[in-house]
Design a protein around this motif. Structure first.
Motif, PDB file in Angstrom:
ATOM      1  N   VAL A  78       0.877  -1.172   0.000  1.00 12.07           N
ATOM      2  CA  VAL A  78       0.000   0.000   0.000  1.00 12.07           C
ATOM      3  C   VAL A  78       0.910   1.217   0.000  1.00 12.07           C
ATOM      4  CG1 VAL A  78      -1.781   1.284   1.248  1.00 12.07           C
ATOM      5  CG2 VAL A  78      -1.800  -1.223   1.279  1.00 12.07           C
ATOM      6  N   ASN A  79       0.861   1.977  -1.086  1.00  9.24           N
ATOM      7  CA  ASN A  79       1.728   3.155  -1.226  1.00  9.24           C
ATOM      8  C   ASN A  79       3.200   2.796  -1.004  1.00  9.24           C
ATOM      9  OD1 ASN A  79      -0.524   4.781  -1.749  1.00  9.24           O
ATOM     10  ND2 ASN A  79      -0.815   5.204   0.423  1.00  9.24           N
ATOM     11  N   GLY A  80       3.612   1.654  -1.530  1.00  5.00           N
ATOM     12  CA  GLY A  80       4.994   1.223  -1.435  1.00  5.00           C
ATOM     13  C   GLY A  80       5.390   0.616  -0.103  1.00  5.00           C
ATOM     14  N   LYS A  81       4.443   0.461   0.809  1.00  9.73           N
ATOM     15  CA  LYS A  81       4.709  -0.075   2.141  1.00  9.73           C
ATOM     16  C   LYS A  81       4.096  -1.474   2.251  1.00  9.73           C
ATOM     17  CE  LYS A  81       4.230   1.629   6.885  1.00  9.73           C
ATOM     18  NZ  LYS A  81       3.624   2.723   7.662  1.00  9.73           N
ATOM     19  N   SER A  82       4.855  -2.400   2.819  1.00 11.33           N
ATOM     20  CA  SER A  82       4.436  -3.788   2.946  1.00 11.33           C
ATOM     21  C   SER A  82       3.580  -3.984   4.202  1.00 11.33           C
ATOM     22  CB  SER A  82       5.676  -4.679   3.024  1.00 11.33           C
ATOM     23  OG  SER A  82       5.316  -6.027   3.138  1.00 11.33           O
TER      24      SER A  82
END
Length: 165
Positions: free
Chosen positions: A103-107
């Protein structure tokens, strides 16, 4: 009568201090320049270069499950499920998908709170937990949107769900 000399006392004290310093240099070589086995680092990192406490957080999947089960809403749901079923059904957090969700580059770990009955597990709510910092997002199935924990509490009032079930 002559005065006793203080020279032996001073020499003994200096010899003792020297021996203590050499002992420290030998047993703690990183603390005293290059006198020991390895030289000390040139300088300590500046305080701003040190990682923040939040950056050091790294949750395992089990820790993420424990973090969710510690939420007051999930504790209340689990207690209500057990009470209403007279102890035959329990609330639990299970992994929805072993693959992390970005999500938005976050795992994020993909987890769900379920009513864990012997015949089937009924999902109550889906959650995402970031292993990097412990951030919790809540899946809103009606709007297909991810909500912050605060917004979920404010808009959906999850503690009221125990009375409805």
């Amino acid at each position: 009568m002559s005065k006793p000399s203080r020279l032996p006392a001073i020499a003994g004290t200096l010899a003792g201090l020297l021996a203590a310093g050499l002992g420290v240099a030998w047993f703690y070589p990183g603390h005293i320049g290059t006198a020991g086995r390895t030289p000390a680092p040139a300088s300590a990192p500046a305080p701003s270069a040190l990682p923040s406490p939040q950056a050091q957080v790294r949750l395992s999947r089990d820790q993420a499950v424990q973090q969710l089960m510690a939420l007051p809403e999930l504790k209340a749901w689990a207690a209500a499920i057990e009470k209403n079923s007279q102890g035959t059904v329990r609330g639990a957090v299970i992994e929805t998908d072993p693959a992390p969700r970005l999500v938005n580059g976050k795992s994020f770990f993909q987890l769900s709170f379920v009513e864990n009955a012997p015949q089937a597990a009924v999902t109550w709510q889906g959650f995402l937990v970031a292993p990097a910092d412990g951030e919790i997002l809540v899946q809103d199935d009606a709007s297909d949107e991810l909500l912050t924990l605060e917004r979920w509490r404010r808009d959906q009032r999850p503690l009221q769900r125990t009375a409805a079930r």
